[in-house]
Design an enzyme around this catalytic site. Structure first.
Site, mmCIF file in Angstrom:
data_model
loop_
_atom_site.group_PDB
_atom_site.id
_atom_site.type_symbol
_atom_site.label_atom_id
_atom_site.label_comp_id
_atom_site.label_asym_id
_atom_site.label_seq_id
_atom_site.Cartn_x
_atom_site.Cartn_y
_atom_site.Cartn_z
ATOM 1 N N TYR A 8 41.804 40.368 40.151
ATOM 2 C CA TYR A 8 42.965 40.185 40.798
ATOM 3 C C TYR A 8 43.941 39.994 39.609
ATOM 4 O O TYR A 8 43.541 39.735 38.472
ATOM 5 C CB TYR A 8 42.891 38.477 41.387
ATOM 6 C CG TYR A 8 41.865 38.525 42.388
ATOM 7 C CD1 TYR A 8 41.714 39.095 43.598
ATOM 8 C CD2 TYR A 8 40.560 37.923 42.133
ATOM 9 C CE1 TYR A 8 40.601 38.762 44.550
ATOM 10 C CE2 TYR A 8 39.571 37.751 42.855
ATOM 11 C CZ TYR A 8 39.610 38.165 44.210
ATOM 12 O OH TYR A 8 38.535 38.068 45.098
ATOM 13 N N ARG A 9 45.171 40.087 40.089
ATOM 14 C CA ARG A 9 46.308 40.161 38.954
ATOM 15 C C ARG A 9 46.438 38.762 38.427
ATOM 16 O O ARG A 9 46.158 37.734 39.342
ATOM 17 C CB ARG A 9 47.460 40.690 39.362
ATOM 18 C CG ARG A 9 48.506 39.827 40.264
ATOM 19 C CD ARG A 9 49.451 40.504 40.821
ATOM 20 N NE ARG A 9 50.311 39.786 41.437
ATOM 21 C CZ ARG A 9 51.156 40.163 42.674
ATOM 22 N NH1 ARG A 9 50.654 41.262 43.120
ATOM 23 N NH2 ARG A 9 51.892 39.472 43.039
ATOM 24 N N TRP A 49 44.835 35.033 44.036
ATOM 25 C CA TRP A 49 43.999 35.030 44.865
ATOM 26 C C TRP A 49 44.330 35.351 46.454
ATOM 27 O O TRP A 49 45.169 34.367 47.019
ATOM 28 C CB TRP A 49 43.064 33.854 45.016
ATOM 29 C CG TRP A 49 41.922 33.819 44.216
ATOM 30 C CD1 TRP A 49 41.249 34.742 43.622
ATOM 31 C CD2 TRP A 49 41.406 32.699 43.733
ATOM 32 N NE1 TRP A 49 40.270 34.649 42.873
ATOM 33 C CE2 TRP A 49 40.182 33.176 42.656
ATOM 34 C CE3 TRP A 49 41.466 31.231 43.513
ATOM 35 C CZ2 TRP A 49 39.408 32.107 41.999
ATOM 36 C CZ3 TRP A 49 40.575 30.565 42.770
ATOM 37 C CH2 TRP A 49 39.551 31.054 42.035
ATOM 38 N N ASP A 63 53.576 46.312 42.480
ATOM 39 C CA ASP A 63 52.025 46.516 42.605
ATOM 40 C C ASP A 63 52.000 48.049 43.343
ATOM 41 O O ASP A 63 52.656 48.962 43.035
ATOM 42 C CB ASP A 63 51.812 45.552 44.005
ATOM 43 C CG ASP A 63 52.427 45.826 45.322
ATOM 44 O OD1 ASP A 63 52.803 47.258 45.590
ATOM 45 O OD2 ASP A 63 52.899 44.997 45.866
#
Length: 500
Positions: A181-182, A194, A288
């Site tokens: 996750y980033r 999350w 993203d």
């Protein structure tokens, strides 16, 4: 290209092997992790280039930065030591779907199977190279000054860990969740992105339901390549991700237990230890994988950092995302190939599947099936939308088994010649979607599109038989091919239609 079986002990061994094979280039010019290195990685990937090791990281003496280490599927095969990625999927299937033993011989074989699974389980060790350099977070003013985290795009407000393995354990069973996750880096804490439908969020919810105020957690940067890849795999919960990594790798990984009780890969370059709290903070915007800054700005849990472990002469691994095709698309294709045997086991009618790179994985799936009965294509759509993270897939196109799902022109032909929009297109409103999808007005909530591009049976076509496709006998195809090749007219001749 076939790679001999290699089991890498850490990221450094993998980088050395890439360089030995001419698949890695070193950059000695001083570049910053703030915009410069990410832009370099994008340009290399867009031009089909190799893995890169930046040796002079501006502002971070002693650090190196590795990127594009999974630049194409051949790199992944090298990392996992297989010629065919589907072999790993069948390995998983063989372990999970076995008949119960009835005879003594079968029971002895079952014992052997149990010993085989033992090969893949994590191995606890008391030694890890990253423990030689421990930094208490109270002794630093800003984590981003210690770790060369990326800022990919100008509107990102803070640096990000773009390929961290975020690790937490189930509060009761101890099953490990280890996912990518980033993570936004603040002065002395982190904000963990999350997403609603992912394993990390599920573990977070389970801890909160137990009344926990904070969750023991760890973040790993850089590890042996199989473990890094598994971090991005949509492994069904509650299967243990560390065990899954051992199965994919072919042998169990060594893990080290931190003071907070979380086990992490001993091969890690960097480990951040701490606790995820119930406190939330604004996160983003972030550029993203859809090629947009995500919207809107939202709140995610804060991870309170207690200490940071760093290997000597550390190697930071970061990836970049944006408009495809970048490294994440290669990892998506890896998932496609490894998980195809599992999908085939659950849905035997499935012949092949394709997550097109420009479909950004959860935007579109093309699947071919051996059609047996009316409505079969729609049944497969519904089944796929009910499988794990395939539930987030926005568009599913179903074609017949003789259509190559990886040839977009064959798919376009099937959609154009087999689809009557009123009959063969379905839209399902009010369904889960990728939270990052820029097309939906509410993050995580949108609609589905299904396209049945199979040939229709009479029951699906108002009782009318489907027309016969053109074609000539195989013998004629082969005879004419040999004539044309002999005369040097064309090479690699293809027939004019399907053989009879």
């Amino acid at each position: 290209m076939w790679w001999p079986k290699l089991v890498f002990q850490d990221l450094r061994e993998y980088l050395e092997e890439l360089e030995k094979r001419g698949l890695l280039r070193r950059v000695r010019t001083s570049l910053s992790p703030d915009l410069e290195i990410p832009e370099a990685l994008r340009q290399v990937m867009y031009s089909g280039g190799p893995a890169v090791l930046f040796e002079n990281v501006k502002g971070y003496p002693g650090w190196r930065v590795a990127g594009n280490i999974f630049a194409n599927i051949e790199y992944v095969k090298l990392a996992l030591g297989v010629e065919n990625l589907e072999d790993i999927g069948w390995r998983l299937v063989s372990l999970a779907w076995r008949q119960p033993p009835l005879t003594l011989t079968e029971k002895l074989r079952k014992l052997r199977d149990a010993l085989e699974i033992g090969r893949y389980t994590p191995k606890l060790t008391r030694r890890a190279a990253f423990t030689r350099n421990v930094i208490e977070v109270n002794s630093i003013s800003d984590i981003a000054r210690v770790i060369p985290a990326f800022r990919q795009y100008p509107r990102e407000p803070r640096p990000y860990l773009t390929y961290p393995l975020v690790i937490v354990k189930h509060p009761e069973t101890g099953v490990t969740t280890m996912s990518v996750y980033r993570v936004m880096v603040r002065e002395r804490d982190l904000v963990v992105h999350w997403q609603l439908h992912k394993r990390g969020q599920q573990a977070y919810n389970e801890w909160r339901e137990k009344g926990a105020e904070e969750i023991p957690a760890a973040i790993v940067i850089g590890a042996e390549p199989a473990t890094l890849l598994v971090g991005a795999f949509p492994v069904p919960y509650p299967m243990d991700k560390l065990l899954f990594a051992g199965i994919v790798r072919g042998e169990g990984i060594e893990v080290y237990r931190l003071d907070n009780g979380v086990e992490v890969p001993a091969s890690a370059e960097v480990v951040i230890e701490g606790y995820v709290t119930n406190e939330l903070a604004d996160e983003g915007p972030f550029g993203d994988h859809w090629g947009y800054y995500d919207k809107p700005r939202r709140k995610f849990p804060i991870m309170r950092v207690t200490r940071i472990y760093i290997r000597e002469e550390p190697v930071y691994y970061g990836t970049v995302v944006g408009k495809p095709v970048l490294e994440d698309a290669v990892i998506g294709k890896t998932v496609e190939r490894i998980f195809l045997p599992i999908i085939k086991t659950l849905l035997p009618e499935v012949h092949d599947i394709n997550f097109p790179p420009h479909g950004v994985f959860q935007g579109m799936v093309i699947v071919s099936i051996r059609k047996r009965y009316p409505g079969h294509a729609k049944k497969v759509m519904m089944a796929l939308w009910g499988l794990g993270l395939l539930s987030l897939t926005k568009i599913i196109i179903v074609v017949d088994h003789d259509v190559n799902v990886h040839d977009i022109n064959q798919v376009i032909w099937a959609v154009s010649s087999h689809v009557d929009p009123q009959r063969d297109v379905i839209v399902i409103p009010g369904t889960p979607t990728d939270e990052l999808d820029p097309a939906v007005p509410v993050p995580g909530y949108g609609s589905k599109l299904g396209i049945d591009a199979t040939r229709k049976l009479p029951e699906e076509n108002m009782g009318v038989e489907w027309p016969e496709e053109v074609g000539v006998p195989d013998e004629l195809v082969e005879r004419i091919r040999k004539v044309l090749e002999k005369e040097g007219v064309v090479k690699d001749v293809k027939g004019s239609g399907a053989g009879l």
